[in-house]
Enzyme design. Structure first.
Site, PDB file in Angstrom:
ATOM      1  N   LEU A  40      -5.068 -15.547  13.014  1.00 40.46           N
ATOM      2  CA  LEU A  40      -5.859 -15.101  11.855  1.00 40.46           C
ATOM      3  C   LEU A  40      -5.325 -15.734  10.572  1.00 40.46           C
ATOM      4  CD1 LEU A  40      -6.294 -11.349  12.837  1.00 40.46           C
ATOM      5  CD2 LEU A  40      -8.118 -13.060  12.679  1.00 40.46           C
TER       6      LEU A  40
ATOM      7  N   CYS B 247       1.840  -7.990   7.461  1.00 40.74           N
ATOM      8  CA  CYS B 247       1.963  -8.547   8.816  1.00 40.74           C
ATOM      9  C   CYS B 247       2.020 -10.060   8.907  1.00 40.74           C
ATOM     10  CB  CYS B 247       0.803  -8.061   9.674  1.00 40.74           C
ATOM     11  SG  CYS B 247       0.906  -6.309   9.985  1.00 40.74           S
TER      12      CYS B 247
ATOM     13  N   ARG C  83       7.166  11.239   1.705  1.00 39.35           N
ATOM     14  CA  ARG C  83       5.972  10.735   2.397  1.00 39.35           C
ATOM     15  C   ARG C  83       5.316  11.855   3.219  1.00 39.35           C
ATOM     16  NH1 ARG C  83       5.833   4.580   4.818  1.00 39.35           N
ATOM     17  NH2 ARG C  83       4.043   4.033   3.551  1.00 39.35           N
TER      18      ARG C  83
ATOM     19  N   ASP D 259       8.710  11.606  10.059  1.00 39.27           N
ATOM     20  CA  ASP D 259       9.271  10.511   9.256  1.00 39.27           C
ATOM     21  C   ASP D 259      10.549  11.025   8.603  1.00 39.27           C
ATOM     22  OD1 ASP D 259       7.608   7.804   7.977  1.00 39.27           O
ATOM     23  OD2 ASP D 259       9.506   8.391   7.048  1.00 39.27           O
TER      24      ASP D 259
ATOM     25  N   ALA E  83      -2.223 -12.984  17.778  1.00 50.24           N
ATOM     26  CA  ALA E  83      -3.459 -12.647  17.046  1.00 50.24           C
ATOM     27  C   ALA E  83      -3.230 -12.811  15.543  1.00 50.24           C
ATOM     28  CB  ALA E  83      -3.882 -11.211  17.374  1.00 50.24           C
ATOM     29  N   ASN E  84      -2.124 -12.289  15.047  1.00 46.08           N
ATOM     30  CA  ASN E  84      -1.870 -12.400  13.607  1.00 46.08           C
ATOM     31  C   ASN E  84      -1.651 -13.857  13.190  1.00 46.08           C
ATOM     32  OD1 ASN E  84      -2.302  -9.811  12.852  1.00 46.08           O
ATOM     33  ND2 ASN E  84      -0.169  -9.177  12.911  1.00 46.08           N
TER      34      ASN E  84
ATOM     35  N   GLY F 223      -2.009 -12.035   1.951  1.00 44.91           N
ATOM     36  CA  GLY F 223      -0.856 -11.149   1.771  1.00 44.91           C
ATOM     37  C   GLY F 223      -0.857 -10.135   2.897  1.00 44.91           C
TER      38      GLY F 223
END
Ligand code: UDX
Ligand code: ADP
Length: 465
Positions: free
Chosen positions: A228, A277, A40, A35, A224-225, A274
């Protein structure tokens, strides 16, 4: 082709847990997560396993087991790319905040930078795997950059979207519903697909490993998202009708969920979905539809987002009207800030919007969340740019103890469904609050009868009061 060395670019909520599980399940593969964010990477390398940058049940144990053996975290990106046979791209793809497609399209600048870096650093053939959620046909852009700026080496591009949900990431990775791999039809592409499928086959049954063409794989993730999120908006729309008619949305969910065609999951009415995605991916889908002139398709999916905004706003509106049409100067306690339980992620959390609305009404907010840091909460609010950072700090305070957060409050609101909230001593919380003491449960988490017996005025989303 046997993969021995994996590089994953991006040590975030997807890259970190996914690679930790691959390393655990494939001890013979060296996995290095890189990264650009030094802090991080340092956090992933921390000796204190409570300080990993991401909280996920079971993740610290896996990192402890594999880190230093075959799992590594590094900022040495070029060297890691060069040594790997397979590179996962797991960088962020936020919604664009500028130019064409602003507020809708996915911003692909991090993906492009990543592709350019892979091209520059690679001195041998590589398989490049899209892990980030991307607009359909992004693979061709990545391939074009790699082929035109590389050192003459060959790249096979695969799409392998990740379906893990936060809070259950480890479990989802260890026992996925399916693994989706999209690849081209040439012999080389098929070999690359097989190489990736072989990695998953170390722990995932073969019949759950699905292969498709690249575009189907990219689009399946967005689909898919969208499905959902649509379920949540659908049940939330019914929650408003329930409140007006005296029906109870939980009873409705149970009744419809027993229809095997509908199924029982993802039917919990809430203050609004929330997470990083749902909104981003639907906006992206809407943008793609519009760009092909499919305006009816675009409008259809956009409504899922509009319903979600409405749910957050009507929740805070209801708080204000129930609290005698004014919350000015009143202390209101937020239990929960994360977008769902068992994660420290707050991206697009409903709590942020509800807080912003109540602060506009001059409420004094006190927040307690078991996992979200103070810094994160203020960053979320400041990002909205509604008021100055100093004003946010003076109107909203953060407590480390839930009982302190609730003391002298006029109302408590449940924004995240953390299990620990259920076992609080609600009698003692009631005693220390202003009267009448209100609870606005945005998650349907608490027991209405128990709270009403104590003396609370209890408002539950989706129940006529
Ligand atoms: C989602 C998808 O589930 C996952 O497959 C994908 O890889 C990434 O996006 P995530 O955002 O981590 O995962 O969490 P999810 O469990 O889907 O919840 C999203 C939001 O919907 C949360 O705010 C959650 O509280 C809300 N939700 C979910 C509801 O309000 N009601 C429900 O019944 C389910
Ligand atoms: P996700 O939830 O999709 O994992 P995150 O935002 O949590 O998204 O993580 C994405 C990570 O990718 C961040 O830690 C960011 O620093 C990293 N990143 C973005 N661009 C690059 C890049 N070009 N090289 C390396 N890391 C990158």
């Amino acid at each position: 082709m046997k993969i021995k060395n994996i590089c994953c670019i991006g040590a975030g909520y997807v890259g970190g847990p996914t690679m930790a599980v691959i390393a655990k399940q494939c001890p013979n593969i060296k996995v290095t997560v890189v990264d650009i964010n030094q802090a991080r990477i340092d956090a992933w390398n921390s000796d204190d396993f409570n300080k990993l940058p991401i909280f996920e049940p079971g993740l610290a144990e896996i990192v402890k087991e594999a880190r230093g053996k075959n799992l590594f975290f590094s900022t040495n990106i070029d060297k890691t790319i060069d040594e790997a046979d397979m590179i996962f791209i797991s960088v962020n793809t936020p919604t664009k905040t500028y130019g064409k497609g602003k507020g809708m399209a996915a911003d692909l600048k991090y993906i492009e930078l990543c592709a350019r870096q892979i091209a520059k650093a690679s001195k041998q053939n590589k398989i490049v795997v899209e892990k980030s959620t991307l607009p359909v046909r992004t693979a061709s852009a990545i391939k074009s950059i790699l082929d035109n700026t590389g050192n003459g080496v060959q790249f096979q591009i695969l799409s392998n979207p990740e379906f893990l949900a936060e809070g259950t990431a480890v479990q989802d990775l260890l026992d996925p519903d399916r693994i989706l791999i999209g690849g081209g039809s040439s012999e080389k592409d098929q070999k690359a697909v097989d190489a990736l499928a072989d990695i998953y086959a170390n722990w995932v049954p073969k019949d759950k490993i699905l292969t498709t063409n690249v575009w189907s794989s990219e689009l399946s993730k967005l689909t898919a998202n969208a499905f959902l999120a649509q379920r949540v908006s659908s049940i939330n729309a019914m929650s408003e009708i329930c409140e007006k008619t005296g029906a109870d949305v939980r009873e409705v969910s149970k009744a419809i969920g027993m229809d095997s065609r509908i199924g029982s999951k993802f039917l919990n009415a809430s203050v609004g979905f929330g997470g990083s995605c749902f909104q981003k991916d639907i906006l992206n889908l809407v943008y793609i539809a519009k760009s092909y002139g499919l305006n009816e398709v675009a409008d259809y999916w956009e409504q899922v987002i509009l319903m979600n905004e409405h749910q957050k706003n009507r929740f805070s509106d209801n708080m204000v009207s129930t609290l005698y049409n004014t919350v000015s100067g009143k202390k209101i306690t937020f239990l929960g800030w994360a977008f769902k339980k068992d994660t420290n992620d707050t991206r697009e959390s409903a709590a942020i919007k509800v807080a912003d609305n109540l602060l506009n009404e001059q409420a004094k907010i006190s927040v307690y969340d078991p996992k979200v840091s103070e810094e994160r909460i203020y960053t979320d609010l400041d990002y909205l740019n509604t008021r100055s950072s100093d004003e946010n700090k003076s109107l909203l305070t953060i407590n480390k103890d839930p009982y302190d957060a609730c003391k002298d409050s006029h109302a408590i609101t449940i924004l995240t469904e953390w299990d620990e909230f259920k076992s609080y001593d609600w009698k003692s919380i009631y005693k220390n609050m202003q009267k009448p003491a209100f609870v606005f449960d945005g998650r349907g988490l608490l027991n209405k009868k128990e709270l009403e017996e104590i003396g609370f005025v209890y408002y539950n989303i989706g129940t006529g009061n």
